[in-house]
Design an enzyme around this catalytic site. Structure first.
Site, PDB file in Angstrom:
ATOM      1  N   ARG A   1       0.901  -1.166   0.000  1.00 35.36           N
ATOM      2  CA  ARG A   1       0.000   0.000   0.000  1.00 35.36           C
ATOM      3  C   ARG A   1       0.926   1.197   0.000  1.00 35.36           C
ATOM      4  NH1 ARG A   1      -2.149   4.195  -0.502  1.00 35.36           N
ATOM      5  NH2 ARG A   1      -4.073   4.957   0.455  1.00 35.36           N
TER       6      ARG A   1
ATOM      7  N   HIS B   1       1.873   7.148   1.724  1.00 29.05           N
ATOM      8  CA  HIS B   1       0.820   8.153   1.570  1.00 29.05           C
ATOM      9  C   HIS B   1       0.519   8.799   2.909  1.00 29.05           C
ATOM     10  CE1 HIS B   1      -1.429   4.759   3.201  1.00 29.05           C
ATOM     11  NE2 HIS B   1      -2.379   5.613   3.560  1.00 29.05           N
TER      12      HIS B   1
ATOM     13  N   HIS C   1      -2.998  11.220   4.877  1.00 29.76           N
ATOM     14  CA  HIS C   1      -4.359  11.740   4.714  1.00 29.76           C
ATOM     15  C   HIS C   1      -4.744  12.598   5.906  1.00 29.76           C
ATOM     16  CE1 HIS C   1      -4.809   8.000   6.952  1.00 29.76           C
ATOM     17  NE2 HIS C   1      -4.394   7.330   5.896  1.00 29.76           N
TER      18      HIS C   1
ATOM     19  N   GLU D   1      -5.952   7.178  11.275  1.00 25.74           N
ATOM     20  CA  GLU D   1      -6.163   5.807  10.771  1.00 25.74           C
ATOM     21  C   GLU D   1      -5.913   4.796  11.878  1.00 25.74           C
ATOM     22  OE1 GLU D   1      -4.224   4.708   7.044  1.00 25.74           O
ATOM     23  OE2 GLU D   1      -3.479   2.868   7.958  1.00 25.74           O
TER      24      GLU D   1
ATOM     25  N   HIS E   1       2.734   7.226   6.003  1.00 21.83           N
ATOM     26  CA  HIS E   1       2.926   5.832   6.378  1.00 21.83           C
ATOM     27  C   HIS E   1       2.816   4.900   5.177  1.00 21.83           C
ATOM     28  CE1 HIS E   1      -1.339   6.955   6.847  1.00 21.83           C
ATOM     29  NE2 HIS E   1      -1.620   5.756   6.407  1.00 21.83           N
TER      30      HIS E   1
ATOM     31  N   GLU F   1     -10.848   6.282   0.678  1.00 18.16           N
ATOM     32  CA  GLU F   1      -9.549   5.616   0.500  1.00 18.16           C
ATOM     33  C   GLU F   1      -8.956   5.935  -0.875  1.00 18.16           C
ATOM     34  OE1 GLU F   1      -7.529   4.022   2.443  1.00 18.16           O
ATOM     35  OE2 GLU F   1      -6.238   3.024   0.986  1.00 18.16           O
TER      36      GLU F   1
HETATM   37 MN    MN Z   1      -3.509   5.334   5.366  1.00 16.74          MN
END
Ligand code: MN
Ligand code: MN
Length: 398
Positions: A109, A112, A114, A118, A157, A180
């Site tokens: 993943r 990124h 945000h 989370e 992360h 997401e």
């Molecule tokens: Mn995340």
């Protein structure tokens, strides 16, 4: 779909649902209990006995409080897939949005960040997580089943699936409108910075950036699983003094007659300032007692088993929903509720709150803690009831 007043429908053929045993079924042509003749989906109805044939105590027009991840769109990548249940799917869920993500062994993943905090619970397998704290300290940990992590808003992360078979995990974001698909991606930003600015920033020549991937190729992509322990992974820098991960399942549970409860909030996982959690396991036939929460809405994820939740919304309104593994449930702020295990296996679920602390109010304890004469005058119940009332220190399952 409407059913004639007083009517009862035959539930789906096949597996006998525990609830079904208590529901009388009548021949389709029984004039006393006419079956709705319209089209039916026996598979869906069989999964929803309390919607198809609600308890007589249900009343009013409470909004939908359940959405299954099995009804959510799957976004596939070369290294895994993801699906989400947000406010778009479950309109009432304003406080928390959920994401279910699968990463193959080595699947990444993308790096990124945000705007939302989370919180995550590992459902299967192993992953390596990385982050950078606001003091410039790096964090890395390898997490397994029952472990959590929490990344505060804005903290960058990554997550990578490890051997032997990658991982699957639940993500919960502290905003029901989280998407997401609109996080700040490393590859996306690089694509939108002039090469000469990148060159100036990193002290290299601009043609270094001729081979950037398309952001559409990243997000979740196949990668090579790391070799060696996490201590060798970053050379230099300063290791973060913060702990972004926590072993929730390894916590000693509160053990009660009907099951167990584990609570994780800032009292034992200080960084998780916006999500408080309880992991509840109910034995077959056991019940999470009548209660409510004084701090915020409750967002639920069902890990295993079959359950039924009744929700009381004040003003004479109440509604009952059925839950299975992979379902999201929701209880708006302060509404009274109970959850019963109606299957023949343990029922396991997570209760999440957009809050820095876990709290609930037990109906039983409230009545036990109120002068008996006062309670008696409200409910007109006898001494047997009054003597059965119990004080409880913890969330009770019985
Ligand atoms: Mn995340
Ligand atoms: Mn609750």
């Amino acid at each position: 779909m409407a059913f004639a007043a007083g009517g009862t429908v035959a539930l789906a053929a096949g597996k006998v649902h525990a609830h079904e045993a208590t529901v009388a079924t009548y021949p389709a042509n029984d004039p006393r209990h006419p079956r709705d003749p319209g089209p039916h989906d026996p598979i869906r109805e069989g999964l929803n006995p309390d919607i198809v044939d609600p308890p007589a105590t249900d009343s009013g027009t409470l909004p939908n409080l359940r959405f299954s991840f099995s009804d959510a769109h799957v976004r596939k990548g070369s290294g895994g897939w993801t699906r989400q249940v947000t406010q778009r799917e479950l309109g009432i869920s304003t406080t928390i949005a959920g994401v279910d993500m699968r990463l193959d062994n080595g699947g990444i993943r993308e790096l990124h960040w945000h705007k939302e905090g989370e919180w995550a619970y590992m459902l299967y397998g192993n992953a390596r997580i990385t982050a950078l704290d606001t003091q410039g300290g790096w964090f890395m940990d390898d997490v397994g089943v029952g472990d959590l992590w929490y990344f505060p808003p804005g903290v960058p992360h990554s997550i990578q699936g490890l051997g032997p078979d990658g991982c699957e995990f639940l993500l919960a974001f502290d905003n029901g409108n989280f998407d997401e698909d609109s996080t700040f991606l490393l590859s996306d930003w690089f694509k939108h910075i002039p090469p000469e600015v990148l060159a100036k920033n990193f002290g290299v020549s601009a043609n270094v950036f001729n081979t950037l991937p398309s952001p559409a190729d990243e997000y979740i992509f196949a990668g090579k699983a790391p070799e060696g322990g996490d201590s060798a992974a970053v050379k230099g820098g300063v290791k973060s003094v913060l702990n972004f991960s926590h072993k929730m399942l390894a916590q000693k549970p509160i053990t009660l007659p009907g099951g167990t409860v584990r609570i994780t909030d800032t009292s034992n996982f200080p960084i998780s300032k916006t999500v408080a959690a309880a992991l509840v396991e109910l034995e077959p036939g056991a019940m999470r007692e009548l209660h409510w929460h004084p701090n915020n809405d409750e967002w639920q994820y069902y890990l295993e088993g079959e359950g039924r939740m009744g929700v009381f919304a004040s003003s004479g309104q109440a509604r009952t929903f059925d839950f299975r593994a992979g379902d999201v449930g929701y209880v708006p702020f302060a509404m009274g509720h109970y959850i019963e295990n109606i299957g023949d296996k343990p029922l396991r679920f997570l209760e999440l709150f957009k809050s820095d602390y876990y709290a609930d109010i037990s109906l039983n304890q409230w009545l036990a803690s109120t002068p008996a004469d006062l309670v008696r005058q409200h409910l007109h119940l006898d001494d047997k009831f009054m003597q059965a009332l119990q004080f409880a220190k913890h969330p009770v399952v019985k």
